[in-house]
Structures are given as structure tokens and as C-alpha cells.
Scaffold this motif. Structure first.
Motif, PDB file in Angstrom:
ATOM      1  N   GLY A  24       0.786  -1.220   0.000  1.00  0.00           N
ATOM      2  CA  GLY A  24       0.000   0.000   0.000  1.00  0.00           C
ATOM      3  C   GLY A  24       0.823   1.276   0.000  1.00  0.00           C
ATOM      4  O   GLY A  24       0.270   2.368  -0.139  1.00  0.00           O
ATOM      5  N   GLU A  25       2.131   1.143   0.153  1.00  0.00           N
ATOM      6  CA  GLU A  25       2.996   2.323   0.155  1.00  0.00           C
ATOM      7  C   GLU A  25       3.441   2.662  -1.276  1.00  0.00           C
ATOM      8  O   GLU A  25       3.250   1.878  -2.204  1.00  0.00           O
ATOM      9  N   LYS A  26       4.048   3.827  -1.432  1.00  0.00           N
ATOM     10  CA  LYS A  26       4.547   4.249  -2.736  1.00  0.00           C
ATOM     11  C   LYS A  26       5.857   3.515  -3.017  1.00  0.00           C
ATOM     12  O   LYS A  26       6.870   3.769  -2.370  1.00  0.00           O
ATOM     13  N   TYR A  38       5.242  -5.295  -3.934  1.00  0.00           N
ATOM     14  CA  TYR A  38       5.484  -4.952  -2.535  1.00  0.00           C
ATOM     15  C   TYR A  38       6.428  -5.975  -1.895  1.00  0.00           C
ATOM     16  O   TYR A  38       6.629  -7.078  -2.408  1.00  0.00           O
ATOM     17  N   THR A  39       6.994  -5.602  -0.765  1.00  0.00           N
ATOM     18  CA  THR A  39       7.970  -6.464  -0.104  1.00  0.00           C
ATOM     19  C   THR A  39       7.733  -6.531   1.398  1.00  0.00           C
ATOM     20  O   THR A  39       7.035  -5.694   1.975  1.00  0.00           O
ATOM     21  N   ILE A  40       8.349  -7.550   2.012  1.00  0.00           N
ATOM     22  CA  ILE A  40       8.605  -7.548   3.444  1.00  0.00           C
ATOM     23  C   ILE A  40      10.106  -7.333   3.579  1.00  0.00           C
ATOM     24  O   ILE A  40      10.900  -8.028   2.936  1.00  0.00           O
ATOM     25  N   LYS A  41      10.505  -6.361   4.401  1.00  0.00           N
ATOM     26  CA  LYS A  41      11.901  -5.972   4.404  1.00  0.00           C
ATOM     27  C   LYS A  41      12.443  -5.814   5.811  1.00  0.00           C
ATOM     28  O   LYS A  41      11.710  -5.577   6.760  1.00  0.00           O
ATOM     29  N   LYS A  42      13.773  -5.968   5.913  1.00  0.00           N
ATOM     30  CA  LYS A  42      14.505  -5.690   7.137  1.00  0.00           C
ATOM     31  C   LYS A  42      15.602  -4.684   6.823  1.00  0.00           C
ATOM     32  O   LYS A  42      16.249  -4.747   5.779  1.00  0.00           O
ATOM     33  N   PHE A  43      15.814  -3.769   7.763  1.00  0.00           N
ATOM     34  CA  PHE A  43      16.878  -2.778   7.599  1.00  0.00           C
ATOM     35  C   PHE A  43      18.163  -3.269   8.275  1.00  0.00           C
ATOM     36  O   PHE A  43      18.144  -3.815   9.374  1.00  0.00           O
ATOM     37  N   GLY A  44      19.275  -3.058   7.581  1.00  0.00           N
ATOM     38  CA  GLY A  44      20.585  -3.270   8.187  1.00  0.00           C
ATOM     39  C   GLY A  44      20.925  -4.707   8.498  1.00  0.00           C
ATOM     40  O   GLY A  44      21.371  -5.027   9.594  1.00  0.00           O
ATOM     41  N   VAL A  45      20.756  -5.592   7.527  1.00  0.00           N
ATOM     42  CA  VAL A  45      21.145  -6.990   7.696  1.00  0.00           C
ATOM     43  C   VAL A  45      22.655  -7.110   7.481  1.00  0.00           C
ATOM     44  O   VAL A  45      23.198  -6.595   6.498  1.00  0.00           O
ATOM     45  N   VAL A  46      23.333  -7.786   8.397  1.00  0.00           N
ATOM     46  CA  VAL A  46      24.785  -7.981   8.297  1.00  0.00           C
ATOM     47  C   VAL A  46      25.090  -9.476   8.418  1.00  0.00           C
ATOM     48  O   VAL A  46      24.770 -10.097   9.431  1.00  0.00           O
ATOM     49  N   HIS A 224      15.048  -7.555   1.278  1.00  0.00           N
ATOM     50  CA  HIS A 224      13.604  -7.716   1.133  1.00  0.00           C
ATOM     51  C   HIS A 224      13.212  -8.992   0.391  1.00  0.00           C
ATOM     52  O   HIS A 224      13.967  -9.515  -0.429  1.00  0.00           O
ATOM     53  N   ILE A 225      12.032  -9.459   0.726  1.00  0.00           N
ATOM     54  CA  ILE A 225      11.394 -10.583   0.036  1.00  0.00           C
ATOM     55  C   ILE A 225      10.126 -10.046  -0.616  1.00  0.00           C
ATOM     56  O   ILE A 225       9.251  -9.500   0.065  1.00  0.00           O
ATOM     57  N   TYR A 226      10.032 -10.175  -1.929  1.00  0.00           N
ATOM     58  CA  TYR A 226       8.845  -9.690  -2.642  1.00  0.00           C
ATOM     59  C   TYR A 226       7.616 -10.525  -2.283  1.00  0.00           C
ATOM     60  O   TYR A 226       7.731 -11.715  -1.949  1.00  0.00           O
ATOM     61  N   ASP A 227       6.464  -9.886  -2.367  1.00  0.00           N
ATOM     62  CA  ASP A 227       5.213 -10.551  -1.973  1.00  0.00           C
ATOM     63  C   ASP A 227       4.985 -11.862  -2.738  1.00  0.00           C
ATOM     64  O   ASP A 227       4.582 -12.872  -2.141  1.00  0.00           O
TER      65      ASP A 227
END
Length: 282
Positions: A24-26, A38-46, A224-227
Motif C-alpha cells: 500500500g505504500e509508494k 510490494y515487499t517484506i523488508k529488514k533494515f541493516g542486515v549484516v 527484502h522478500i517480494y510478496d
């Protein structure tokens, strides 16, 4: 289970369980049917890979090692931005009628810059410093060049490498480590592909600079993993895993520019079945 499999499975579970949805986001990417991706995402994966212990190819499914090395050589060795010099067709969607992807990737690595020691491109500068000033904290590349972004058909995803040399107490040789910085990554389509590419690059540079391989640290700002990839990932990470393969690189090659895809192979590479027909967002 190989370390690469464990890292991949843990990362995917973390994204699926704790990630942020962009539904639903841009967003910019779209599927072939025109709908937003769309994706499910995590920030700063190391993720950290000790290349001295195993080669980080996952065994959940086969990573096409020859193709990913070919792309890495296309960027780092040929310093090309034309898909006609690439065996695979992964870049075709971003190429113009001449095959160019603009002033992106290999183009940037081939641009010569003025240094106190003379004119060199970024790859030659890395090799020069590793051979002549290995303990420098300034051995790095960057292809995210803002003044040229408007002439790139795709902004660089893996955009920077930082090299750092250490030495083990019980070794006479220096050890080459590297940090790969990536602004964005499609985990299903590209994660292990990129990990294997840059693991090979570290092996190449270590050999031509008479060093041992150390760690590859992979920093992903937006993993990220796409929907439409979620059910594929869920099935993939429940598969059986196997021991890591054995990496072979032609020990006779001492010139970075003499390597070809035939100078590398993975032995004893046992994997799960290929994942077919992965939808790609553009």
C-alpha cells in the motif's frame, strides 16, 4: 548444514517474522502485469562469511556459479556496461537498443582517476594498494556516483567494496578481508548470487596479491522478500541441506585480468532442485 545455508535460513525467517511490509505504500518496482511489487523488508542486515573455512554457496538450491562469476568478471575485469559482453541475459531489461546499461557498474570501475602515484581506475587502485600498502585503511571502491546517476539505467545495488588486511598469529601470509555494501537486495533472486560473486572476487584478489582469504562481511541496507516470492521462500528454507562445496580456482593465475570463468569450479556441490520461474520485479 553449511554456514551459508544457516545464514540464509536465519535471515529469511527474520525477515518473514519481524520485517516491515511495504504493501500500500509508494514503491517503484512493478511486476510484468503492471501491478506494484510490494515487499517484506529488514533494515541493516549484516552477514559474515569466513572464506577460509568454506565457500558460501547455499545447498538449498543450486547457485549458478559460472553465470554469477561471468557477471562479476563483466563488471570488475572487463569493466563493461554492455550486455552483449555478458553470457547471461539478466541485464537485458535494463539495456538500451545498443546493449548499454548507461554509466553504471563496470563503466564506473573503468573510469581513471588521478592519484599521487599516477592515473588508475578503481580496480587497479585496489590491486596497487594491496601489493604496495596493504595496511592502508583506504582500500575501497564506490560506483554510486551521484553526478552520473541520471545516465544509469539502474542505480547500483551492490555499490561499494572496502578491503582490509589482517594477519593471523600463526601465518606468514597476510589475510584479505572485505565488506560488501549493498543498498538493496532481492533476497530470493540475488542474495546467494551476490555472496558467491564477491567471495570469488576476494579469492581472486588474494591470490594475485599473494594473500590468504579471510572474511567477507555483507551489509544490506534493505534486505527484502517480494510478496510473490514469499511462498517460494517458505518452501525453500524447509528443504534438506548439505555440506558446503569445495571451491577450486586455478592456482596458476597471478594476473587479475587473466582469469576466465573456466578457472573456477565448485566440487562436491550437492543441492536441492532448481527453483523454476521466479517472477522478477522491474
Amino acid at each position: 548444514m553449511s554456514l551459508a545455508d544457516k545464514i540464509f535460513i536465519d535471515m529469511c525467517n527474520d525477515i518473514l517474522e519481524n520485517g516491515c511490509s511495504t504493501e500500500g505504500e509508494k514503491v517503484r518496482p512493478k511486476w510484468e502485469d503492471g501491478s506494484y511489487a510490494y515487499t517484506i523488508k529488514k533494515f541493516g542486515v549484516v552477514n559474515r562469511y569466513d572464506l577460509s573455512k568454506e565457500f558460501p554457496a547455499i545447498t538449498l538450491r543450486r547457485t549458478a556459479i559460472k553465470s554469477c562469476i561471468d557477471e562479476m568478471l563483466w563488471i570488475w575485469q572487463k569493466k563493461s556496461n554492455n550486455v552483449h559482453e555478458l553470457i547471461s541475459h539478466i541485464w537485458d531489461s535494463w539495456a538500451d537498443e545498443t546493449g548499454s546499461i548507461g554509466k553504471a557498474y563496470g563503466y564506473q570501475l573503468g573510469v581513471k582517476h588521478k592519484y599521487k602515484e599516477g592515473e588508475m581506475d578503481q580496480v587497479d587502485r585496489v590491486i596497487y594498494d594491496l601489493k604496495n600498502n596493504p595496511y592502508s585503511r583506504r582500500i575501497m571502491t564506490n560506483i554510486y556516483v551521484h553526478q552520473d546517476l541520471h545516465e544509469m539505467n539502474l542505480y547500483p545495488c551492490a555499490y561499494s567494496m572496502t578491503f582490509n588486511v589482517t594477519k593471523s598469529k600463526n601465518s606468514d601470509k597476510l589475510k584479505l578481508n572485505a565488506v560488501l555494501n549493498q543498498r538493496s537486495q532481492d533476497v530470493l533472486a540475488a542474495n546467494n548470487w551476490n555472496v558467491c560473486q564477491y567471495a570469488v572476487l576476494v579469492h581472486m584478489l588474494a591470490q594475485v596479491c599473494d594473500m590468504e582469504v579471510g572474511e567477507l562481511v555483507h551489509v544490506i541496507a534493505d534486505a527484502h522478500i517480494y510478496d510473490r516470492h514469499i511462498p517460494i521462500i517458505q518452501e525453500l528454507i524447509t528443504r534438506p541441506t548439505y555440506d558446503a562445496p569445495t571451491f577450486w580456482m586455478n592456482p596458476e593465475i597471478k594476473d587479475f585480468y587473466q582469469f576466465t570463468v573456466d578457472d573456477f569450479r565448485l566440487d562436491n556441490y550437492v543441492t536441492g532442485p532448481k527453483v523454476e520461474n521466479i517472477p522478477v520485479a522491474v
